[in-house]
Design a protein around this motif. Sequence first.
Motif, mmCIF file in Angstrom:
data_model
loop_
_atom_site.group_PDB
_atom_site.id
_atom_site.type_symbol
_atom_site.label_atom_id
_atom_site.label_comp_id
_atom_site.label_asym_id
_atom_site.label_seq_id
_atom_site.Cartn_x
_atom_site.Cartn_y
_atom_site.Cartn_z
ATOM 1 N N ILE A 194 47.542 11.326 82.873
ATOM 2 C CA ILE A 194 46.261 11.942 82.539
ATOM 3 C C ILE A 194 46.348 12.701 81.221
ATOM 4 O O ILE A 194 45.500 12.546 80.327
ATOM 5 N N ALA A 195 47.401 13.509 81.060
ATOM 6 C CA ALA A 195 47.522 14.383 79.890
ATOM 7 C C ALA A 195 47.917 13.639 78.621
ATOM 8 O O ALA A 195 47.409 13.932 77.534
ATOM 9 N N LYS A 196 48.812 12.676 78.739
ATOM 10 C CA LYS A 196 49.380 12.018 77.550
ATOM 11 C C LYS A 196 48.794 10.634 77.273
ATOM 12 O O LYS A 196 48.712 10.219 76.124
ATOM 13 N N ASN A 197 48.421 9.916 78.325
ATOM 14 C CA ASN A 197 47.966 8.538 78.144
ATOM 15 C C ASN A 197 46.465 8.369 78.299
ATOM 16 O O ASN A 197 45.949 7.252 78.238
ATOM 17 N N GLY A 198 45.771 9.472 78.530
ATOM 18 C CA GLY A 198 44.313 9.413 78.589
ATOM 19 C C GLY A 198 43.736 8.687 79.772
ATOM 20 O O GLY A 198 42.591 8.212 79.718
ATOM 21 N N VAL A 199 44.494 8.581 80.865
ATOM 22 C CA VAL A 199 43.970 7.938 82.070
ATOM 23 C C VAL A 199 42.799 8.761 82.588
ATOM 24 O O VAL A 199 42.899 9.976 82.770
ATOM 25 N N GLN A 200 41.677 8.106 82.845
ATOM 26 C CA GLN A 200 40.441 8.796 83.219
ATOM 27 C C GLN A 200 40.364 9.084 84.715
ATOM 28 O O GLN A 200 39.488 8.606 85.443
ATOM 29 N N LEU A 201 41.311 9.879 85.178
ATOM 30 C CA LEU A 201 41.372 10.308 86.564
ATOM 31 C C LEU A 201 41.581 11.811 86.605
ATOM 32 O O LEU A 201 41.981 12.426 85.608
ATOM 33 N N VAL A 202 41.323 12.398 87.756
ATOM 34 C CA VAL A 202 41.623 13.823 87.966
ATOM 35 C C VAL A 202 42.351 13.954 89.293
ATOM 36 O O VAL A 202 42.098 13.196 90.231
ATOM 37 N N THR A 203 43.277 14.905 89.367
ATOM 38 C CA THR A 203 43.962 15.157 90.630
ATOM 39 C C THR A 203 43.102 16.080 91.485
ATOM 40 O O THR A 203 42.351 16.904 90.965
ATOM 41 N N THR A 204 43.216 15.934 92.777
ATOM 42 C CA THR A 204 42.379 16.714 93.691
ATOM 43 C C THR A 204 43.015 18.044 94.064
ATOM 44 O O THR A 204 42.405 18.863 94.751
ATOM 45 N N GLY A 205 44.269 18.239 93.647
ATOM 46 C CA GLY A 205 44.967 19.455 94.026
ATOM 47 C C GLY A 205 45.696 19.317 95.346
ATOM 48 O O GLY A 205 46.405 20.215 95.775
#
Length: 248
Positions: A191-202
């Motif tokens: 997510i941070a480095k490769n720009g994957v368009q996802l979010v973690t739910t925690g």
Amino acid sequence: MKSLYKGFMIGLVMLLLTACGSGDGDKEYIIASDNGYPPFEWAEASGTYVGIDVDIMNAIAEDQGIKIKMDFIGFTGAVASLKSGQADAVLAGMTITDERLKVYDFSDPYYDVSVTMAVAIGSDITSYEDLRGKRVAIKTSTNGADFAESIKEQYGFEVVYFDDSATMYTEVVSGNAVACFEDAPVMEYSIAKNGVQLVTTGVSEIPSQYGFAVMKGENAELLEKFNAGLANIKANGKYQEIVDKYTK
């Protein structure tokens, strides 16, 4: 004549012993690995593989004075290569589990990880309960897959398998699956480095551990060298330097 024959035989034995000794010293270990699992191993644009596992293996090889060749063939391929005898070991973010301990001998743990769930940006999935009746993407033979399998009956969701993380992520981004499970450092890096368009739910589970694996009862010397080298690079600060390089 007898003395000449005796001298010849002694010389022949010495030659054979020398040859055997030099062969052992020249042994090159084949270490099978994943081919797309950042921050542990992945290919840069140049085609050169980098990552935590790559640097750790190279540092241990240097510390122990052994020759290695890393073969980046994907996690499923790496495991198959080890089982068929084409590789001597696997270093690929491989989680130590009770089931795997029946088949492999593992090194001392070299990395602690947790599993996290990730969803598409804007998704209304916030908990495992929200997965009921839906499709979840997982990567074959991974910690995330094991965890998803362990809770799928309880939360009533379907799983679909993929051989690589990138395809698994695309399945969620495209909406064909509502979530995926991945080891937290891998998901966070993507997510941070490769720009994957996802979010973690925690949602993150109790940590598990990665290990260097050989087939059970085989390559004990290589396993000992890995453990000794790992202890040394932890003691001299090289290990932390490698981890910080890829996670900070």
